[in-house]
Design a protein around this motif. Sequence first.
Motif, PDB file in Angstrom:
ATOM      1  N   HIS A  60       0.373 -17.911  -5.724  1.00 38.74           N
ATOM      2  CA  HIS A  60       0.147 -18.044  -4.282  1.00 38.74           C
ATOM      3  C   HIS A  60      -0.671 -16.856  -3.760  1.00 38.74           C
ATOM      4  O   HIS A  60      -1.665 -17.031  -3.060  1.00 38.74           O
ATOM      5  N   HIS A  64      -4.752 -16.621  -2.254  1.00 38.59           N
ATOM      6  CA  HIS A  64      -5.289 -16.054  -1.004  1.00 38.59           C
ATOM      7  C   HIS A  64      -6.620 -15.354  -1.276  1.00 38.59           C
ATOM      8  O   HIS A  64      -7.540 -15.394  -0.466  1.00 38.59           O
ATOM      9  N   TYR A  75      -6.846 -16.606   9.457  1.00 34.19           N
ATOM     10  CA  TYR A  75      -5.403 -16.588   9.201  1.00 34.19           C
ATOM     11  C   TYR A  75      -4.618 -16.706  10.498  1.00 34.19           C
ATOM     12  O   TYR A  75      -3.852 -15.803  10.882  1.00 34.19           O
ATOM     13  N   GLU A  84      -2.451 -20.906   4.050  1.00 31.52           N
ATOM     14  CA  GLU A  84      -1.149 -20.852   3.386  1.00 31.52           C
ATOM     15  C   GLU A  84      -0.954 -22.046   2.459  1.00 31.52           C
ATOM     16  O   GLU A  84      -0.452 -21.913   1.342  1.00 31.52           O
ATOM     17  N   HIS A 153       3.045 -20.090   8.141  1.00 38.25           N
ATOM     18  CA  HIS A 153       3.966 -20.421   7.054  1.00 38.25           C
ATOM     19  C   HIS A 153       4.859 -21.614   7.405  1.00 38.25           C
ATOM     20  O   HIS A 153       5.704 -22.008   6.613  1.00 38.25           O
ATOM     21  N   ASP A 368       0.353 -12.685   4.332  1.00 38.58           N
ATOM     22  CA  ASP A 368       1.809 -12.758   4.194  1.00 38.58           C
ATOM     23  C   ASP A 368       2.535 -11.498   4.646  1.00 38.58           C
ATOM     24  O   ASP A 368       3.756 -11.460   4.668  1.00 38.58           O
TER      25      ASP A 368
HETATM   26 ZN   LIG Z   1       0.697 -16.679   1.767  1.00 37.03          ZN
END
Ligand SMILES: [Zn+2]
Length: 641
Positions: A60, A64, A75, A84, A153, A368
Amino acid sequence: RTFHNRNSVDDKGMTLYSIIHVTRNGQPMENAFWSGKVMCYGDGGVYFKPLAGGLDVAAHEMTHGVTQYTANLEYRDQSGALNESISDVFGAMVDSANWTMGEQIIKDRSSFPTGALRDFVDPHNGGTPGSQSWQPAKMSEFVNTTQDNGGVHINSGIPNHAFYLVARDLGRPKAARIWYGALSNYLTRSSQFIDARIATVKAATDLYGATAPEVQSVKNAWDAVEVYDGSGTPPPPTTKPQGTEWILVTNTDPNDPNSLYMAKTTIQSTSDYFPLSRTIVFNRPAVSDNGQIVVFVDGDYNLRALYTNPQNPQETLLDTSGVWWSVALGPGLSSLALTSKFVDTTIYYFDLLHKQAKIFKIVTQSFDAPDARTALYADALSFDPSGQFLLFDAFNEIRGSIGDTIRFWNINLLNIATGQMGSVFPPLGGDLSIGNPAFSKTSPTRFTFDYWSRSLNVDYVLAADFNTGNVGTVAGPLMVLGYPTYSADDRTIAYHTLINYQSANHDAIQKMPLQADMITGTGSAETHSIDAAFPVWFVIGTRVGVDEPAPNVPQRVMLYQNYPNPFNPTTTIRYSIPSFGLVTLKVYNVLGQEVRTLVNEQLPPGNYQVQFDALDLVSGVYFYRLQVGKYSEVMRMLVVK
Ligand SMILES: [Zn+2]
């Protein structure tokens, strides 16, 4: 690498660094993030075990990086949820034994009852709306929130589930190829869910042909999550300046007492230069968009202003606190942005119309982990034509645990209204940096900048569109920084360089005509000035917007997807009409009852937009119908309260 034929995250074999046991303020970190350069994994705590233990978590975070080097999805909001989702999709492809994310790292089963962080098959993941494990599975469950960069998210559950439906139908390899094709060829920085639908349909068509069942499968999957067919999100509107063009140049000849000149864009004799000041100019000055005012930082770090009237420049001190470093002016002298000479993460913003000041603390975006900070200070500033966005470069430092330090400059975009900022371009390897950004004169997403290596002492002038991610080389290699600036029509870029003149190196300004893409040089530069630096191309005149008589008459009636969508309570609907006629735009509920008339008048050809406020309406699907003469088009939109 073997499946998608991609070499590392940047497709150029970039070395990948991972740092584990990363802490936050000395405490174990409940997160993993991609810093734009390095993957960082915390040790977990209440909710999580050490995050490096999750194969899908690692995939993951690396994805990105891939997204940053391809679509570079912004983002926030829907483009952020797509960012995401793309990371989840390729995380699930690497850890392909299941359809869950993070099942190896969950410690707290009360917050994550299924034992997984997220679930593609059932995005609700054992939770209820608002709980930590729950995600929406379709658009009618979409969450409007300002938390988490607009729910990046949370709402990723919708495109995740669409991907799962395609993979269930066609198998994982085909679904992954389609999504990768969409990511690398069609998605752009501003893409919304509707654009992801269009992009994956196009990618499936490229791979399998327009009539293939694979294409229908992709359409069915998006229908199932209630992202229906539409015409996509239109690019931002453009404006252009009109009037007399000039180039502001800073004199570098010590025998000439003048410091600042305004010069014609093509020099035929010394009478084409008009002196404006004898005050030391510290760095690149700012010019107002009507071309009448220059503001600059002087040698004592004070702020000065003068008129671009050589007969009467009326230079004045604006501020004598002796702390300023760089300056930019917003359109119509509505605003001013400054940085200080200190190692200071602040951008000082002054709204001159409303006499308000704001400060923005610069951050280098980490995916994140919104509070990871590597930026130390900002330098060059440039407002877009609307004054709503500020491009700036920032100096960053990432200290490793064994004394190794990575330092680089990057370029960021600040949204003045929301304070949101993000890198427009991924950071580069080694000691490569980008900086000195300057917006183009006609496009709100095109800009020019320097790209250099400190160790090799070499600079290139580049230009890019941060919406499409396209980059062109304008000029180079140069031995000095170029501080490039676009001409009024964006067909030329002027920049600082060194040239050999009378057997010595002199500072000089050159003009490079651009190819039709407006980001790539033609290779035939022309010298404008010798013993000059910091060119600023400006226009004494006014700016013409698209709302005034349209320079490009639309070819046909177009009704665009409203933005944002879903929304609460306001959204913008844009449409284009090719000829004069009676235009109606009405909103209907699912029962077909008219709930609002937004437009009902005779209009000339052009591009239009209208705001729709659903404050008094309940959540649900609504339709908006544009009628122009006999032609009509209907789109749907979603109110989520
Ligand atoms: Zn992420």
